[in-house]
Design a protein around this motif. Structure first.
Motif, short mmCIF file in Angstrom:
data_model
loop_
_atom_site.label_atom_id
_atom_site.label_comp_id
_atom_site.label_asym_id
_atom_site.label_seq_id
_atom_site.Cartn_x
_atom_site.Cartn_y
_atom_site.Cartn_z
N MET A 80 -23.36 19.30 -6.11
CA MET A 80 -25.64 18.81 -6.95
C MET A 80 -25.23 19.92 -7.78
O MET A 80 -26.24 20.77 -6.64
N SER A 81 -25.86 19.56 -8.90
CA SER A 81 -25.89 21.57 -9.53
C SER A 81 -27.36 20.63 -9.86
O SER A 81 -27.83 19.55 -10.80
N ASP A 82 -28.78 22.00 -9.40
CA ASP A 82 -30.62 21.67 -9.97
C ASP A 82 -30.75 22.87 -10.56
O ASP A 82 -30.30 24.05 -10.89
N THR A 83 -31.04 21.93 -12.49
CA THR A 83 -31.91 23.43 -13.28
C THR A 83 -32.90 23.07 -13.56
O THR A 83 -32.88 21.92 -12.94
N ILE A 84 -33.74 24.09 -13.81
CA ILE A 84 -34.95 23.48 -14.47
C ILE A 84 -35.11 24.90 -15.55
O ILE A 84 -35.30 25.97 -15.00
N GLU A 85 -35.93 24.02 -16.12
CA GLU A 85 -36.38 25.06 -17.97
C GLU A 85 -37.05 24.64 -18.27
O GLU A 85 -37.88 23.30 -18.23
N SER A 86 -38.04 25.76 -18.87
CA SER A 86 -39.45 25.26 -20.00
C SER A 86 -39.20 25.85 -20.91
O SER A 86 -38.68 27.30 -21.10
N VAL A 87 -40.05 25.25 -22.04
CA VAL A 87 -40.30 25.99 -22.93
C VAL A 87 -42.12 25.38 -23.83
O VAL A 87 -42.60 24.76 -23.27
N ASP A 88 -42.31 26.30 -23.88
CA ASP A 88 -43.20 25.86 -24.82
C ASP A 88 -43.50 26.19 -26.41
O ASP A 88 -42.85 26.47 -27.34
N VAL A 89 -44.26 24.79 -26.48
CA VAL A 89 -44.24 23.92 -27.47
C VAL A 89 -45.41 24.71 -28.45
O VAL A 89 -46.34 23.77 -28.02
N GLU A 90 -45.13 25.14 -29.78
CA GLU A 90 -46.44 25.02 -30.95
C GLU A 90 -46.71 23.59 -31.31
O GLU A 90 -46.83 23.62 -32.61
N ALA A 91 -47.35 22.02 -30.74
CA ALA A 91 -47.49 21.42 -31.00
C ALA A 91 -48.07 20.29 -30.22
O ALA A 91 -48.18 20.73 -29.23
N PRO A 92 -48.84 19.46 -30.45
CA PRO A 92 -50.66 19.11 -29.11
C PRO A 92 -48.81 17.43 -28.54
O PRO A 92 -47.35 16.90 -29.28
N ILE A 93 -49.24 17.56 -28.04
CA ILE A 93 -48.64 16.90 -26.58
C ILE A 93 -47.99 15.81 -27.00
O ILE A 93 -46.92 14.83 -26.17
N THR A 94 -48.83 15.02 -27.83
CA THR A 94 -49.29 13.22 -28.44
C THR A 94 -47.65 13.30 -29.37
O THR A 94 -46.49 13.31 -29.04
N ALA A 95 -47.60 14.39 -29.74
CA ALA A 95 -46.14 14.54 -31.05
C ALA A 95 -45.56 14.98 -30.32
O ALA A 95 -44.42 14.62 -30.82
N VAL A 96 -45.47 16.20 -29.44
CA VAL A 96 -44.66 16.05 -28.76
C VAL A 96 -43.30 15.24 -27.19
O VAL A 96 -42.05 14.71 -27.24
N TYR A 97 -44.73 15.16 -27.02
CA TYR A 97 -43.76 13.98 -25.92
C TYR A 97 -43.57 12.77 -27.18
O TYR A 97 -42.30 12.02 -26.76
N ASN A 98 -44.11 12.37 -28.25
CA ASN A 98 -43.67 11.16 -28.75
C ASN A 98 -42.07 11.38 -29.51
O ASN A 98 -41.81 10.41 -29.42
N GLN A 99 -41.92 12.55 -29.69
CA GLN A 99 -40.46 13.07 -29.94
C GLN A 99 -39.02 12.41 -29.10
O GLN A 99 -38.40 12.48 -29.59
N TRP A 100 -39.99 13.41 -28.08
CA TRP A 100 -38.57 13.41 -26.68
C TRP A 100 -38.50 11.63 -26.19
O TRP A 100 -37.20 11.11 -26.21
N THR A 101 -39.08 10.58 -26.84
CA THR A 101 -38.79 9.56 -26.43
C THR A 101 -38.40 8.91 -27.95
O THR A 101 -37.14 8.02 -27.75
N GLN A 102 -37.80 10.18 -29.13
CA GLN A 102 -37.14 9.61 -30.19
C GLN A 102 -35.36 9.77 -29.86
O GLN A 102 -34.58 10.74 -30.23
N PHE A 103 -34.56 9.29 -28.69
CA PHE A 103 -33.30 9.75 -28.42
C PHE A 103 -32.24 9.74 -28.90
O PHE A 103 -31.31 10.63 -29.06
N GLU A 104 -31.79 9.23 -30.00
CA GLU A 104 -30.99 9.03 -31.05
C GLU A 104 -31.66 10.37 -32.08
O GLU A 104 -30.72 10.90 -32.82
N THR A 105 -32.33 11.10 -31.96
CA THR A 105 -32.31 12.28 -32.60
C THR A 105 -31.79 13.02 -31.66
O THR A 105 -31.76 14.93 -32.26
#
Length: 155
Positions: A1-26
């Protein structure tokens, strides 16, 4: 099993970022090799991918989801993988997105690619494209704010 951890800082409020991530079809709009994701119900998705000419379809289950905190999943079928994406408010207009993924490579090509760091680079690239996607839009394409508890979590 391989383990990967990556991060990115997004210039947007947490609500917008989280909401977009819940839109799996995008996801195909910013995830390389992902051709289609269908949301079957609040906790089940069906994926179609094409990576290095290999087309796969698989199902995954959302195992935990908490607004503006985390989304975790596991595959129901091969290829075996699981992961979690966490969201951290840095300030009113900046959010850190961290993706951790465990992946079980199948076959020689996937094992060699994994050893060469291709999975980690793919996750990093997907996060960078997600950042561009949400920053260019300025808002999310939708939202799902429901909670999903781990099956073994006690209340």
């Amino acid at each position: 099993m391989s383990d990967t951890i990556e991060s990115v800082d997004v210039e947007a409020p947490i609500t917008a970022v989280y909401n977009q991530w819940t839109q799996f079809e995008t996801f195909p709009q910013f995830m390389e090799g992902v051709e289609e994701v269908r949301q079957l119900d609040p906790t089940h998705t069906h994926w179609k991918t094409n990576i290095a000419g290999v087309t796969r379809e698989f199902d995954a289950t959302i195992t935990e989801q908490h607004p503006e905190e985390r989304v975790a999943w596991k595959s129901d079928t091969e290829p075996r993988h699981a992961g979690v994406v966490t969201f951290h408010r840095l300030d009113d207009t900046k959010t850190r997105v961290t993706a951790q993924m465990d992946f079980e490579p199948e076959g020689l090509a996937e094992k060699v690619g994994d050893k060469a760091g291709l999975v980690s680079r793919r996750v990093k690239g997907d996060l960078e494209r997600f950042k561009e996607f949400i920053e260019e839009r300025g808002t999310s394409t939708g939202a799902w704010r429901g909670d999903v508890e781990r099956p073994d979590a006690s209340r």
